[in-house]
Enzyme design. Structure first.
Site, short mmCIF file in Angstrom:
data_model
loop_
_atom_site.label_atom_id
_atom_site.label_comp_id
_atom_site.label_asym_id
_atom_site.label_seq_id
_atom_site.Cartn_x
_atom_site.Cartn_y
_atom_site.Cartn_z
N CYS A 95 0.86 -1.10 -0.21
CA CYS A 95 0.01 0.02 0.14
C CYS A 95 0.67 1.31 -0.07
CB CYS A 95 -0.95 -0.09 1.00
SG CYS A 95 -2.27 1.23 0.96
N HIS A 193 -3.82 -5.97 1.50
CA HIS A 193 -3.41 -6.30 3.14
C HIS A 193 -4.13 -7.68 3.04
CE1 HIS A 193 -2.32 -2.00 3.63
NE2 HIS A 193 -3.61 -1.82 2.96
#
Length: 241
Positions: A95, A193
């Site tokens: 990310c 994630h």
């Protein structure tokens, strides 16, 4: 000959550590332990002098704008991570870590910041957050389908110097060209994630094989992970119809 100890670097978890991304290092250490390979986790905090270039595998997690700016300033101050990348050490960026490792990223105030350039990827804010489950077919040989969840505002365009980690079949991913993540050499970046390596052990083992320099004996997936992947595969098939 397989090395006696694998050094895993957790880079700036005090800045880039949202959504349990530090769990990826725990996954790597446990998968080594199951194979009777010792590991050492080197934690590099923002008050450290620099990132050591001598580790075998590096992990950078996600964070918000202020944390990303502080992280990229820290990483630009020393050559350790750049030298590790040049040497071929595997790096996993999640990310915000993807954006920091990219060519450039634009924060919410409209300011463009130079990334590390470890992957050819430029990021700008999107019109809304990408939130939810993601499935993507990996471009890395032997990895197959990847699953995870995303929660990010950035929209990332992968340039010709890199390739996407995968092609999105569900979710937003990079927000351009049905791409998810970016890969150059042994640098792997993703918006997934989960932690991503807990949900995708084939990717974890590929990174470890790059770090060690030889194939690893396969491990059986736990029943819970097999059930999760079967569910995500059914969703993947439905979305393709």
């Amino acid at each position: 000959m397989m090395r006696d100890r694998v050094r895993l670097a957790l880079v700036l978890p005090d800045l880039l550590g949202t959504y349990g991304d530090r769990g990826n290092v725990l996954v790597l250490a446990q998968r080594l332990k199951w194979r009777n390979i010792d590991s050492e986790t080197v934690t590099v905090l923002s008050d450290s002098d620099s990132v050591p270039e001598s580790c075998d595998l590096y992990m950078i997690g996600g964070g918000e704008d202020v944390a990303q700016v502080a992280a990229v300033r820290f990483l630009h101050r020393g050559p350790g991570l750049r030298r590790a990348v040049e040497r071929g050490s595997p790096v996993l960026g999640i990310c915000g870590g993807l954006q920091v490792l990219g060519t450039s990223f634009v924060t919410g105030d409209g300011v463009q910041h130079a990334g590390l350039g470890a992957v050819d990827a430029d990021t700008e804010p999107g019109s809304g957050r990408a939130i939810g489950e993601v499935t993507t077919q990996s471009t890395l040989g032997g990895v197959g389908m990847l699953t995870g969840f995303e929660n990010h505002l950035g929209r990332t365009r992968v340039g010709p110097g890199s390739q996407p980690l995968g092609r999105v079949t569900r979710g937003i991913g990079n927000g351009h060209d049905d791409a998810e993540g970016a890969v150059r050499g042994h640098v792997v970046c993703t918006y997934l994630h989960g932690p991503v390596l807990a949900r995708n052990p084939k990717l974890a083992d590929l990174l470890l094989e790059w770090a060690i320099g030889e194939p690893l004996e396969p491990l059986p997936d736990p029943p819970e992970l097999r059930a999760l992947r079967a569910e995500r595969t059914r969703m993947h098939v439905r979305n393709r119809k």
